[in-house]
Design a protein around this motif. Structure first.
Motif, PDB file in Angstrom:
ATOM      1  N   VAL A  71       0.761  -1.143   0.129  1.00 36.53           N
ATOM      2  CA  VAL A  71      -0.090  -0.016  -0.563  1.00 36.53           C
ATOM      3  C   VAL A  71       0.550   1.378  -0.068  1.00 36.53           C
ATOM      4  CG1 VAL A  71      -1.413   1.449   1.627  1.00 36.53           C
ATOM      5  CG2 VAL A  71      -1.785  -1.154   1.464  1.00 36.53           C
ATOM      6  N   PHE A  72       1.445   1.014   1.124  1.00 36.63           N
ATOM      7  CA  PHE A  72       2.883   2.735   0.662  1.00 36.63           C
ATOM      8  C   PHE A  72       4.116   2.243   0.408  1.00 36.63           C
ATOM      9  CE2 PHE A  72      -0.176   3.292   4.429  1.00 36.63           C
ATOM     10  CZ  PHE A  72      -0.575   4.511   3.934  1.00 36.63           C
ATOM     11  N   LEU A  73       4.628   0.700  -0.153  1.00 37.27           N
ATOM     12  CA  LEU A  73       6.283   0.341   0.041  1.00 37.27           C
ATOM     13  C   LEU A  73       5.863   0.065  -2.133  1.00 37.27           C
ATOM     14  CD1 LEU A  73       7.535  -1.093   2.873  1.00 37.27           C
ATOM     15  CD2 LEU A  73       7.693   1.192   1.681  1.00 37.27           C
ATOM     16  N   PRO A  74       6.433   0.603  -2.082  1.00 41.61           N
ATOM     17  CA  PRO A  74       6.986   0.033  -4.358  1.00 41.61           C
ATOM     18  C   PRO A  74       6.896  -1.456  -4.861  1.00 41.61           C
ATOM     19  CG  PRO A  74       8.161   1.126  -3.767  1.00 41.61           C
ATOM     20  CD  PRO A  74       7.845   1.523  -2.720  1.00 41.61           C
ATOM     21  N   ILE A  75       6.028  -2.726  -3.544  1.00 43.66           N
ATOM     22  CA  ILE A  75       5.891  -4.240  -4.160  1.00 43.66           C
ATOM     23  C   ILE A  75       5.282  -4.546  -5.766  1.00 43.66           C
ATOM     24  CG2 ILE A  75       5.376  -6.353  -2.959  1.00 43.66           C
ATOM     25  CD1 ILE A  75       7.146  -4.456  -1.601  1.00 43.66           C
TER      26      ILE A  75
END
Length: 106
Positions: A71-75
């Motif tokens: 949601v907040f990290l570019p996984i």
């Protein structure tokens, strides 16, 4: 600071902030599909069916954790880049083998 500014591309695309239930499911499915593609392109070997089932079950379990981070990290974005790099590698490997086989025939 607005939370929509901190969302990653895929989280914003699936509107996790507006419809969290559907957005998270779509993000989860996207991450699973990208993980399967990366696994198949880079790491998969011929295995018996039961071992494949176990591997994919653990892969889906691991993707559950990755979804919360995504949601907040570019996984998901990282998985897209990894998939593109592995696709380019496989294409170049195929071309090289094709050239070597043509060189051996001449």
């Amino acid at each position: 600071m607005d939370i929509t500014e901190r969302l990653t591309f895929f989280a914003a695309l699936f509107k996790v902030n507006e419809n969290p239930k559907l957005g998270m499911w779509l993000l989860y499915i996207t991450i699973i599909l990208l993980c399967v593609v990366v696994y198949k392109l880079g790491f998969a070997r011929k295995l018996p069916m039961l071992k494949n089932v176990v591997i994919y079950a653990f892969l889906a379990l691991g993707c559950t954790i990755l979804t919360f981070f995504a949601v907040f990290l570019p996984i998901a974005e990282g998985l897209v880049v990894a998939a593109l790099i592995l696709i380019i590698y496989k294409i170049r490997l195929h071309q090289e083998k094709k050239q070597q086989s043509q060189g051996n025939e001449v």
